[in-house]
Scaffold this active site. Sequence first.
Site, PDB file in Angstrom:
ATOM      1  N   ARG A 103     -93.488 -34.481  30.553  1.00  0.00           N
ATOM      2  CA  ARG A 103     -93.276 -33.880  31.874  1.00  0.00           C
ATOM      3  C   ARG A 103     -93.426 -32.368  31.818  1.00  0.00           C
ATOM      4  NH1 ARG A 103     -87.866 -35.430  35.045  1.00  0.00           N
ATOM      5  NH2 ARG A 103     -86.964 -34.015  33.490  1.00  0.00           N
ATOM      6  N   LYS A 204     -90.785 -29.441  37.318  1.00  0.00           N
ATOM      7  CA  LYS A 204     -89.515 -28.713  37.208  1.00  0.00           C
ATOM      8  C   LYS A 204     -89.765 -27.209  37.123  1.00  0.00           C
ATOM      9  CE  LYS A 204     -85.819 -30.298  35.208  1.00  0.00           C
ATOM     10  NZ  LYS A 204     -85.006 -30.703  36.375  1.00  0.00           N
ATOM     11  N   GLU A 240     -85.152 -36.103  48.132  1.00  0.00           N
ATOM     12  CA  GLU A 240     -84.260 -35.912  46.987  1.00  0.00           C
ATOM     13  C   GLU A 240     -82.967 -35.268  47.430  1.00  0.00           C
ATOM     14  OE1 GLU A 240     -85.511 -33.766  43.575  1.00  0.00           O
ATOM     15  OE2 GLU A 240     -87.417 -34.789  43.378  1.00  0.00           O
TER      16      GLU A 240
END
Length: 357
Positions: A103, A204, A240
């Site tokens: 990721r 992220k 989210e």
Amino acid sequence: MSLPSVLGNSEDNSKSSVAVENCAGINWDELGFNPVPTDFMYVMKCAKGEKFSEGSLIPYGNIEISPFAVILNYGQGIFEGLKAYRTEDGCILLFRPEENAQRMKIGADRLCMPSPSIDQFVAAVKQTVLANKRWVPPPGKGSLYIRPLLMGTGASLNLSPAPEYTLLIYCSPVTNYHKGSLNLKVESKFYRAISGTGGTGGIKSVTNYAPVYAASIEAKASGFSDVLFLDSATGKNIEEVSACNVFVVKGNAICTPATNGAILPGITRKSIIEIALDMGYQVTERAISVEEMLDADEVFCTGTAVVVNSVSSVTYKETRTEYKTGPETLSQKLRKTLVGIQTGCIEDTKGWTVRID
């Protein structure tokens, strides 16, 4: 910020005397989700156009950085979060670190940054944990939260990728991120990400998180635990919570918003989907309207920090809907299985855990 106090003559309540002997001398019962300075951190550097070479452990402490560093001026940085757990026999386990490495690479590519290889990333995390192993809490007392931070530390005044990059890995012992089930407020004024694949909501990036402050501060001041954001395209579908994924349960069906570029592909999310499928539940990744969520039997959140956390209520405008909570809920069954695997109490038949000592 107050640190956990040093142990005096308090009774040892841990499940493993072997594990306690290898832990730092702090009162683990006072542990929260706050920064606790540990012993070492790991640093690896890379120049633009080159590959990361082997890094090194250094004593934990402040870092020196140029005021012109691209991370400070233009936000060229991404981070990861994962945990190390101590087992009943005193061993230390990581949970799916290669997923964090992959990721990070995807996020680095999006922000025009080099990234360590999967092997380099996992090896660096292992070294960091082993150097700080006395800070891994005893069984049942928490975990060691590990924060790999990849940032453009080279100086530049132009709006361009940094000439140098640093991977910094540090850690802190933590316990639960939230205490108890969650009371969420649906946010209809602010959005956390651009809908679709054109933005950075699915990585992220360090720039993804401060924008949620305005909504979350207002919600918490009104007594809510956190904020549930809607998609920016229609304002009708859930996406989210501030820093975790969300699931909706109706009968034997479990739904979660699809990772379509705006939603972070959580590693806990991915693991819970697989566990739920193994249990015989139907799991679907798709758009979920607010109305469908309000009609659900159960809602829960997943993430490295929150693990699996039940939602007791969601408030949308003037409507407050309450959901099932407690030990018999699906979310708690899923949490028990996940934590059991992470801590070595349940056999890992999937190859998710990595023993490092």
